[in-house]
Design a protein around this motif. Structure first.
Motif, mmCIF file in Angstrom:
data_model
loop_
_atom_site.group_PDB
_atom_site.id
_atom_site.type_symbol
_atom_site.label_atom_id
_atom_site.label_comp_id
_atom_site.label_asym_id
_atom_site.label_seq_id
_atom_site.Cartn_x
_atom_site.Cartn_y
_atom_site.Cartn_z
ATOM 1 N N MET A 94 -19.848 48.368 12.593
ATOM 2 C CA MET A 94 -18.734 48.226 13.515
ATOM 3 C C MET A 94 -18.919 47.042 14.461
ATOM 4 S SD MET A 94 -17.171 50.718 16.412
ATOM 5 C CE MET A 94 -18.091 49.898 17.665
ATOM 6 N N GLU A 95 -17.938 46.150 14.481
ATOM 7 C CA GLU A 95 -17.939 45.093 15.487
ATOM 8 C C GLU A 95 -17.163 45.606 16.685
ATOM 9 O OE1 GLU A 95 -16.436 41.224 14.375
ATOM 10 O OE2 GLU A 95 -16.634 40.485 16.430
ATOM 11 N N ALA A 96 -17.868 45.795 17.779
ATOM 12 C CA ALA A 96 -17.226 46.289 18.996
ATOM 13 C C ALA A 96 -16.453 45.155 19.665
ATOM 14 C CB ALA A 96 -18.296 46.829 19.945
ATOM 15 N N THR A 97 -15.580 45.489 20.595
ATOM 16 C CA THR A 97 -14.943 44.440 21.381
ATOM 17 C C THR A 97 -16.003 43.798 22.271
ATOM 18 O OG1 THR A 97 -14.443 45.683 23.404
ATOM 19 C CG2 THR A 97 -12.901 45.935 21.569
ATOM 20 N N GLY A 98 -15.715 42.619 22.733
ATOM 21 C CA GLY A 98 -16.671 41.939 23.608
ATOM 22 C C GLY A 98 -16.773 42.549 24.986
ATOM 23 N N MET A 99 -15.983 43.586 25.223
ATOM 24 C CA MET A 99 -16.026 44.250 26.532
ATOM 25 C C MET A 99 -16.573 45.670 26.428
ATOM 26 S SD MET A 99 -12.371 42.967 27.905
ATOM 27 C CE MET A 99 -12.585 43.769 29.478
ATOM 28 N N ALA A 100 -17.022 46.040 25.242
ATOM 29 C CA ALA A 100 -17.479 47.416 25.019
ATOM 30 C C ALA A 100 -18.904 47.635 25.515
ATOM 31 C CB ALA A 100 -17.412 47.736 23.529
ATOM 32 N N PHE A 101 -19.163 48.857 25.900
ATOM 33 C CA PHE A 101 -20.524 49.296 26.186
ATOM 34 C C PHE A 101 -21.018 50.024 24.927
ATOM 35 C CE2 PHE A 101 -18.380 49.248 30.350
ATOM 36 C CZ PHE A 101 -19.196 48.348 31.014
ATOM 37 N N PRO A 102 -21.858 49.376 24.127
ATOM 38 C CA PRO A 102 -22.255 49.985 22.846
ATOM 39 C C PRO A 102 -22.903 51.363 22.990
ATOM 40 C CG PRO A 102 -22.864 47.671 22.892
ATOM 41 C CD PRO A 102 -22.403 48.019 24.275
ATOM 42 N N GLN A 103 -23.615 51.569 24.103
ATOM 43 C CA GLN A 103 -24.283 52.870 24.246
ATOM 44 C C GLN A 103 -23.283 54.005 24.371
ATOM 45 O OE1 GLN A 103 -24.183 50.568 26.551
ATOM 46 N NE2 GLN A 103 -24.463 51.301 28.628
ATOM 47 N N ASN A 104 -22.088 53.717 24.921
ATOM 48 C CA ASN A 104 -21.045 54.756 24.994
ATOM 49 C C ASN A 104 -20.571 55.138 23.592
ATOM 50 O OD1 ASN A 104 -21.267 54.356 27.701
ATOM 51 N ND2 ASN A 104 -19.151 53.726 28.040
#
Lengths: 199, 134
Positions: free
Chosen positions: A92-102
């Motif tokens: 998964m490519e997260a958005t550049g504003m995401a907190f991956p740990q969430n």
């Protein structure tokens, strides 16, 4: 089914990493069934078309962020992918504003999936962005398994050393940090570390 | 109410950057503004369309930085059937990636922090809005 979250600030090189990593998984590791999950904050997908244009299986989640406003959609989508395709990996490519740990926490709590996190940082922009984005950049690194400090070709040795120390100070103690330049290609050992292959 | 009436009575000319006139939609997320413009580019070829849009995006980045904004990412796809480009701007220069897509339009998204919506709209309208016709 294994799950990799690729996080990091806007423009740090997440899509470029995917374009290198997915062929490595298919051609060198023989992993045929990988689904790319693309989350974009804008209402129009850009990166998903770059990846689907390269021939990859891509699912898109647009106009929101899966770490917060679209957390529900993420779990439903992952569940559907598992049932319909049952891939070996979801990347998964997260958005550049995401907190991956969430995202990792939601996947673990709701679906019982233990995801890995690879985070990217832009070596050139890091010093300039750190202060205005202090609520975001450090926390994006908080649970990273691997961190790629990208665009090292755009900074000198002293600047890179300073960025490395800064990035390291926000990472978990056992995170592996690799200075890289996506423009020059990545050492395949790094792909293995991102995927946690020899753990 | 006054603002609502303004949108219905203001002068809709080529300088107007309301969503109805410019096609630019702006949403907000966690302190960022996300401006999106979708449409067509009038050009001789996809290469000249790519060059025009790349220049406009670089100009947009410069204007937003001058206005005190922090550029997150300005990215776009432009293509014709069988050939296209992804354009990406985070600072002064644009990175261009060649694609082999199916047919689709020009789409541009600008993600920026620390500028008012009106500023993003105005600069987006005057730069990429001059290239992408919604």
């Amino acid at each position: 089914m294994k799950f990799l979250i690729i996080g990091g600030f806007l423009g740090s090189g997440k899509t470029s990493l995917l374009l290198e990593l997915i062929p490595y998984m298919r051609e060198q590791l023989g992993i045929e069934k990988t689904v790319v999950l693309e989350n974009e904050i804008g209402r129009v997908g850009i990166d998903d078309r770059v990846l689907s244009g390269a021939g990859y299986s891509v699912r898109g989640l647009f106009a929101g962020c899966v770490c917060c406003t679209m957390a529900g959609e993420l779990t439903l989508t992952v569940k559907a992918i598992k049932e319909d395709i049952d891939p070996e990996w979801i990347v998964m490519e997260a958005t550049g504003m995401a907190f991956p740990q969430n995202v990792k926490e939601n996947l673990r709590e709701i679906l019982g999936i233990d995801a890995r996190i690879c985070c990217l940082a832009d070596a050139k922009r890091w010093p300039r962005l750190l202060k205005p984005m202090e609520h975001l950049l450090p926390l994006q690194l908080a649970e990273a398994d691997t961190v790629l400090i990208n665009k090292t070709d755009l900074v000198d040795e002293a600047a890179l050393a300073a960025v490395f120390e800064s990035v390291k100070s926000f990472c978990p103690p056992d995170a592996e940090i690799f200075p890289v330049s996506m423009n020059s290609g990545l050492n395949t050992c790094i792909f293995d570390r991102i995927l946690g292959r020899d753990e | 109410m006054a603002e609502h009436e303004h949108h219905h009575h203001h002068h809709h000319d080529e300088d107007c950057c309301c969503e109805e006139c410019s096609g630019i939609s702006v949403t907000a997320h966690e302190g960022a503004l996300i401006g999106t413009l979708t449409g067509h580019i009038q050009a001789d070829s996809v290469d000249s369309a790519k060059d025009a849009l790349s220049s406009a995006m670089t100009a947009l980045a410069a204007r937003l930085s001058e206005a005190g904004g922090v550029i997150g990412h300005i990215k776009a796809i432009v293509s014709e059937e069988g050939r296209g480009y992804q354009i990406s701007v985070t600072e002064e220069t644009a990175e261009v990636r060649s694609l082999t897509p199916s047919a689709f339009h020009a789409d541009c998204t600008a993600i920026v922090f620390a500028v008012p919506e009106d500023t993003l709209r105005a600069h987006m309208h005057e730069t990429v809005g001059a290239v992408i016709l919604s």
